[in-house]
Design a protein around this motif. Structure first.
Motif, PDB file in Angstrom:
ATOM      1  N   GLU A 192       1.386  -1.308   0.165  1.00 49.06           N
ATOM      2  CA  GLU A 192       0.125   0.183  -0.121  1.00 49.06           C
ATOM      3  C   GLU A 192       0.850   0.997  -0.221  1.00 49.06           C
ATOM      4  N   LEU A 193       2.013   0.752   0.748  1.00 52.69           N
ATOM      5  CA  LEU A 193       2.713   2.089   1.023  1.00 52.69           C
ATOM      6  C   LEU A 193       3.647   3.242   0.118  1.00 52.69           C
ATOM      7  N   ALA A 194       3.399   1.607  -1.311  1.00 49.29           N
ATOM      8  CA  ALA A 194       4.325   1.749  -2.661  1.00 49.29           C
ATOM      9  C   ALA A 194       3.535   2.723  -3.683  1.00 49.29           C
ATOM     10  N   ASN A 195       2.052   2.688  -3.447  1.00 48.04           N
ATOM     11  CA  ASN A 195       1.238   2.655  -4.283  1.00 48.04           C
ATOM     12  C   ASN A 195       1.065   4.828  -3.711  1.00 48.04           C
ATOM     13  N   GLU A 196       1.500   5.146  -3.131  1.00 46.35           N
ATOM     14  CA  GLU A 196       1.562   6.448  -2.239  1.00 46.35           C
ATOM     15  C   GLU A 196       2.695   7.422  -2.388  1.00 46.35           C
ATOM     16  N   LYS A 197       2.701   8.493  -3.556  1.00 47.45           N
ATOM     17  CA  LYS A 197       4.059   9.127  -4.031  1.00 47.45           C
ATOM     18  C   LYS A 197       3.869   9.998  -3.053  1.00 47.45           C
ATOM     19  N   CYS A 198       5.493   9.956  -2.886  1.00 49.81           N
ATOM     20  CA  CYS A 198       6.520  10.919  -1.542  1.00 49.81           C
ATOM     21  C   CYS A 198       7.562  11.572  -2.169  1.00 49.81           C
ATOM     22  N   GLY A 199       6.973  13.222  -2.408  1.00 55.59           N
ATOM     23  CA  GLY A 199       8.024  13.988  -3.052  1.00 55.59           C
ATOM     24  C   GLY A 199       9.293  14.121  -1.782  1.00 55.59           C
ATOM     25  N   SER A 200      10.509  14.470  -2.197  1.00 53.43           N
ATOM     26  CA  SER A 200      11.976  14.809  -1.601  1.00 53.43           C
ATOM     27  C   SER A 200      11.688  15.602   0.070  1.00 53.43           C
ATOM     28  N   ASN A 201      10.380  15.628   0.064  1.00 55.79           N
ATOM     29  CA  ASN A 201      10.000  17.213   1.078  1.00 55.79           C
ATOM     30  C   ASN A 201       8.653  16.260   1.936  1.00 55.79           C
ATOM     31  N   GLU A 202       8.206  15.825   1.777  1.00 60.68           N
ATOM     32  CA  GLU A 202       7.381  14.767   2.104  1.00 60.68           C
ATOM     33  C   GLU A 202       7.578  13.725   3.088  1.00 60.68           C
ATOM     34  N   GLU A 203       6.904  12.935   3.542  1.00 57.60           N
ATOM     35  CA  GLU A 203       6.372  11.834   4.581  1.00 57.60           C
ATOM     36  C   GLU A 203       4.719  11.243   4.023  1.00 57.60           C
ATOM     37  N   VAL A 204       4.867   9.924   4.297  1.00 57.59           N
ATOM     38  CA  VAL A 204       3.462   9.074   3.883  1.00 57.59           C
ATOM     39  C   VAL A 204       4.013   8.122   5.253  1.00 57.59           C
ATOM     40  N   HIS A 205       1.777   8.542   5.998  1.00 54.74           N
ATOM     41  CA  HIS A 205       2.003   8.086   7.250  1.00 54.74           C
ATOM     42  C   HIS A 205       1.192   6.870   6.928  1.00 54.74           C
ATOM     43  N   LEU A 206       1.328   5.599   7.763  1.00 51.34           N
ATOM     44  CA  LEU A 206       0.274   4.283   7.072  1.00 51.34           C
ATOM     45  C   LEU A 206      -0.304   4.077   8.716  1.00 51.34           C
ATOM     46  N   ALA A 207      -1.226   3.852   9.467  1.00 53.41           N
ATOM     47  CA  ALA A 207      -1.087   3.312  10.642  1.00 53.41           C
ATOM     48  C   ALA A 207      -1.463   2.086  10.910  1.00 53.41           C
ATOM     49  N   LEU A 208      -0.965   1.524  11.454  1.00 53.32           N
ATOM     50  CA  LEU A 208      -0.851  -0.176  11.432  1.00 53.32           C
ATOM     51  C   LEU A 208      -1.663  -0.821  12.717  1.00 53.32           C
ATOM     52  N   GLY A 209      -1.965   0.304  13.699  1.00 54.76           N
ATOM     53  CA  GLY A 209      -2.116  -0.027  15.015  1.00 54.76           C
ATOM     54  C   GLY A 209      -0.811  -1.060  16.102  1.00 54.76           C
ATOM     55  N   ASP A 210      -1.980  -1.617  16.711  1.00 54.98           N
ATOM     56  CA  ASP A 210      -0.502  -2.151  17.865  1.00 54.98           C
ATOM     57  C   ASP A 210      -0.178  -2.945  17.269  1.00 54.98           C
ATOM     58  N   LEU A 211       0.615  -3.506  16.797  1.00 55.01           N
ATOM     59  CA  LEU A 211       2.332  -4.203  16.050  1.00 55.01           C
ATOM     60  C   LEU A 211       3.227  -5.163  17.204  1.00 55.01           C
ATOM     61  N   ASP A 212       3.348  -6.110  17.420  1.00 55.54           N
ATOM     62  CA  ASP A 212       4.249  -6.950  18.402  1.00 55.54           C
ATOM     63  C   ASP A 212       5.112  -6.735  17.637  1.00 55.54           C
ATOM     64  N   THR A 213       6.380  -6.730  18.594  1.00 58.15           N
ATOM     65  CA  THR A 213       7.981  -6.770  17.812  1.00 58.15           C
ATOM     66  C   THR A 213       8.649  -7.335  18.478  1.00 58.15           C
ATOM     67  N   LYS A 214       8.433  -8.842  18.860  1.00 64.14           N
ATOM     68  CA  LYS A 214       8.818  -9.426  20.252  1.00 64.14           C
ATOM     69  C   LYS A 214       9.876 -10.420  19.382  1.00 64.14           C
ATOM     70  N   HIS A 215      10.118 -10.293  18.309  1.00 61.14           N
ATOM     71  CA  HIS A 215      10.780 -11.286  17.672  1.00 61.14           C
ATOM     72  C   HIS A 215      12.134 -10.557  17.750  1.00 61.14           C
ATOM     73  N   LEU A 216      12.134  -8.614  18.429  1.00 60.33           N
ATOM     74  CA  LEU A 216      13.507  -7.786  17.987  1.00 60.33           C
ATOM     75  C   LEU A 216      13.762  -8.211  19.121  1.00 60.33           C
ATOM     76  N   LYS A 217      13.456  -8.982  20.081  1.00 65.45           N
ATOM     77  CA  LYS A 217      13.876  -8.854  21.154  1.00 65.45           C
ATOM     78  C   LYS A 217      14.941  -9.991  21.422  1.00 65.45           C
ATOM     79  N   LYS A 218      15.435 -10.649  20.975  1.00 67.31           N
ATOM     80  CA  LYS A 218      15.599 -12.668  20.189  1.00 67.31           C
ATOM     81  C   LYS A 218      17.358 -11.843  21.393  1.00 67.31           C
ATOM     82  N   LYS A 219      17.127 -12.540  22.706  1.00 64.46           N
ATOM     83  CA  LYS A 219      18.701 -12.090  23.774  1.00 64.46           C
ATOM     84  C   LYS A 219      19.961 -11.897  22.416  1.00 64.46           C
TER      85      LYS A 219
END
Length: 273
Positions: free
Chosen positions: A175-202
């Motif tokens: 979906e993000l790829a379908n939204e054009k973004c200029g060099s001085n812009e941001e495109v935001h897409l709300a994800l809601g609650d996201l579980d990042t447990k994979h990132l906290k591996k020892k």
């Protein structure tokens, strides 16, 4: 409710609202790129605020030569206590990342000091190298302590099995790829609650050095921890990260910078007494 996109023209800083000085922010008076006349070799001359990109002595990324790294007795295991958090997928023009809500994505304890996870983002190919080897991508987890100091945990990614976090948000990347973004812009897409447990591996092993932000303003005194275990990312995921970006940002890795006498330390819990 369907996800809501918003294009935000930013007059001064990208990733605005994360911190006063955050990783990969850039003043838009002189947009940087990764090739051509505004490429990395010229960043320092694009804007007076970028001067450190040229004259700094502790710049990032670096090539980590394993045989030159020294074992350190003062380093400790990095304890990452990440949790389910409200997240926003962002195309900020020069890379793709996630921003976390007011409660942040959790806390990392690095050498006894707590740093709050503020955002993460990807570079492809990798910015850091191991013994000269550059990998398919690199994930940066950016943290900030209460005193304003920054610490980044870098995870190197080679082509292989899909990366779990990206797998969770694959449809949103499309979906993000379908939204054009200029060099001085941001495109935001709300994800809601996201579980990042994979990132906290020892983390059993990592490389430590003092460096900088890897994009303008290239601010120094950033605490870097590059994990010793190289994880995997699929080729499809690499392409999905590049798809929303303009051509001059698709290969968004700054070249390795001189060490200038800096010491690279290595932590390995198997070497602890």
């Amino acid at each position: 409710m369907a996800p809501q996109f918003s294009s935000i023209v930013v007059s001064s800083l990208l990733f605005i609202g994360v911190f006063v000085q955050a990783h990969d922010q850039v003043g838009q008076s002189a947009a940087f790129t990764y090739e051509g006349s505004h490429g990395p070799e010229n960043w320092g001359s694009l804007n007076p605020n970028y001067a450190t990109c040229s004259n700094g002595k502790s710049q990032s990324p670096i090539d980590i030569v394993k045989d030159s790294a020294v074992f350190s007795n003062h380093l400790q295991t990095i304890v990452r206590r990440y949790h389910v958090a409200n997240a926003t997928l962002v195309n900020n023009g020069f890379n793709i990342g996630l921003l976390f809500g007011e409660n942040s994505g959790g806390v990392a304890t690095i050498d006894g000091k707590n740093y709050t996870l503020k955002q993460l983002h990807w570079h492809s190919p990798s910015e850091h190298r191991l013994d000269g080897e550059q990998f398919a991508a690199e994930l940066h987890l950016l943290h900030q302590a209460d005193d304003g100091s920054l610490a980044v945990v870098g995870i190197l990614l080679r082509i292989g099995e899909p990366e779990p976090l990206l797998a969770k948000i694959h449809d949103k990347l499309v979906e993000l790829a379908n939204e054009k973004c200029g060099s001085n812009e941001e495109v935001h897409l709300a994800l809601g609650d996201l579980d990042t447990k994979h990132l906290k591996k020892k983390t059993r092993k990592y490389f430590r050095y003092i460096g900088s932000l890897t994009t303008p303003p290239c601010t120094e005194n950033v605490l870097w921890s590059i994990l010793g275990k190289v994880r995997t990312i699929s080729q499809e995921q690499v392409e999905a990260l590049k798809a929303p970006l303009d051509p001059v940002y698709k290969n968004n890795a700054r070249p390795a910078q001189p060490l200038n006498g800096r010491k690279i330390e290595i932590y390995d819990e198997l070497n602890e007494s």
